[in-house]
Write an enzyme that holds these catalytic residues in place. Sequence first.
Site, mmCIF file in Angstrom:
data_model
loop_
_atom_site.group_PDB
_atom_site.id
_atom_site.type_symbol
_atom_site.label_atom_id
_atom_site.label_comp_id
_atom_site.label_asym_id
_atom_site.label_seq_id
_atom_site.Cartn_x
_atom_site.Cartn_y
_atom_site.Cartn_z
ATOM 1 C CG ASP A 14 12.991 -11.252 25.135
ATOM 2 O OD1 ASP A 14 11.753 -11.368 25.203
ATOM 3 O OD2 ASP A 14 13.566 -10.145 25.201
ATOM 4 C CB SER A 15 10.792 -10.132 21.390
ATOM 5 O OG SER A 15 10.804 -9.379 22.586
ATOM 6 C CB CYS A 77 9.612 -13.464 25.514
ATOM 7 S SG CYS A 77 8.483 -12.350 24.654
ATOM 8 C CD GLU A 156 14.354 -3.267 22.651
ATOM 9 O OE1 GLU A 156 15.190 -3.239 21.749
ATOM 10 O OE2 GLU A 156 13.946 -4.327 23.179
ATOM 11 C CB CYS A 188 6.932 -6.704 29.927
ATOM 12 S SG CYS A 188 7.935 -6.300 28.481
ATOM 13 C CG HIS A 190 12.051 -4.784 27.458
ATOM 14 N ND1 HIS A 190 11.747 -5.997 26.904
ATOM 15 C CD2 HIS A 190 12.803 -4.117 26.540
ATOM 16 C CE1 HIS A 190 12.288 -6.060 25.696
ATOM 17 N NE2 HIS A 190 12.928 -4.944 25.458
HETATM 18 N N1 DGL Z 1 9.972 -9.469 25.712
HETATM 19 C C1 DGL Z 1 8.618 -9.022 25.558
HETATM 20 C C2 DGL Z 1 7.780 -9.517 26.718
HETATM 21 O O1 DGL Z 1 8.282 -9.927 27.757
HETATM 22 C C3 DGL Z 1 8.521 -7.532 25.486
HETATM 23 C C4 DGL Z 1 9.055 -6.931 24.250
HETATM 24 C C5 DGL Z 1 8.209 -7.175 23.023
HETATM 25 O O2 DGL Z 1 7.096 -6.631 22.901
HETATM 26 O O3 DGL Z 1 8.686 -7.895 22.193
HETATM 27 O O4 DGL Z 1 6.579 -9.516 26.612
#
Ligand code: DGL
Length: 272
Positions: A14-15, A77, A156, A188, A190
């Site tokens: 993931d990011s 992600c 975050e 998303c 998060h």
């Molecule tokens: N993990 C990203 C997603 O699911 C969200 C966070 C980001 O923008 O990097 O889209």
Amino acid sequence: MDSVNKNAPVGVFDSGVGGLTVAREITRQLPNESIVYFGDTARVPYGSKSKDTIIRYSRQIVRFLRTKNVKAIVIACNTASAFALNTIEKELDIPIIGVVKPGAKSAIENTKNNRIGIIGTEGTINSELYTEYIHGIDPEATVIGKACPLFVPLVEEGMLHDTVTDEVARRYLDELKEQNIDSLILGCTHYPLLRSTIGKIMGENVNLVNPAYETAISLGELLKKNNIRADINAKPKYQFFVSDAADKFKSFANSIMPFRIDETNRINIEEY
Ligand code: DGL
């Protein structure tokens, strides 16, 4: 596939921290599977970046995960799933899945009035991939997307239960409430962490779809199909890597994972 070590880990990336909601679900549903998790904390957010950049980042992460001998990869992600999955899967000789398709499938299976909302990053919403998958299953479904860019930084910062988060959520979600949707995809990684806030605003008649749950089911099916499910007595090992701020990641991970994480390693992802 037969020469693959069945007890090799699954790579999950993931990011940043959001993909931990997917990793958490995998540990619950597939308790014998080992995981190598990578969070790209140096380059988060992905949600506002271009498709080309996300493909480049994803390729680097896949190259890193392969050094850990992963047997399969989960793009945990939504943005990277939307932008990079189609490209990367053509380049790989191990199974790979994203979170968008499983999330879309779950929403269409559960809606009664065929009106589905999606919230996600700008990248995910603008890609319209959720809509494409949903229409692939039911072309008649009405799909309404809404980007909620402030949710990621709020999560975050750990502001999961906070009046500021409540206010931001209300502003984003009020217009979706007027659309008479009965399912809302938390598109998303998060957002499942804001589930109670989102649920309070949307009301009990709106089913919140967490793609992480369906993704873990799809992963189980994929491993089975490829005959690479871990042995039922395999003891799982969980490893965590990030591209920056390893300690911050570790304390966040310890707040949401059902087991203790003692070590998180920083690597230079640009080297891959
Ligand atoms: N993990 C990203 C997603 O699911 C969200 C966070 C980001 O923008 O990097 O889209």
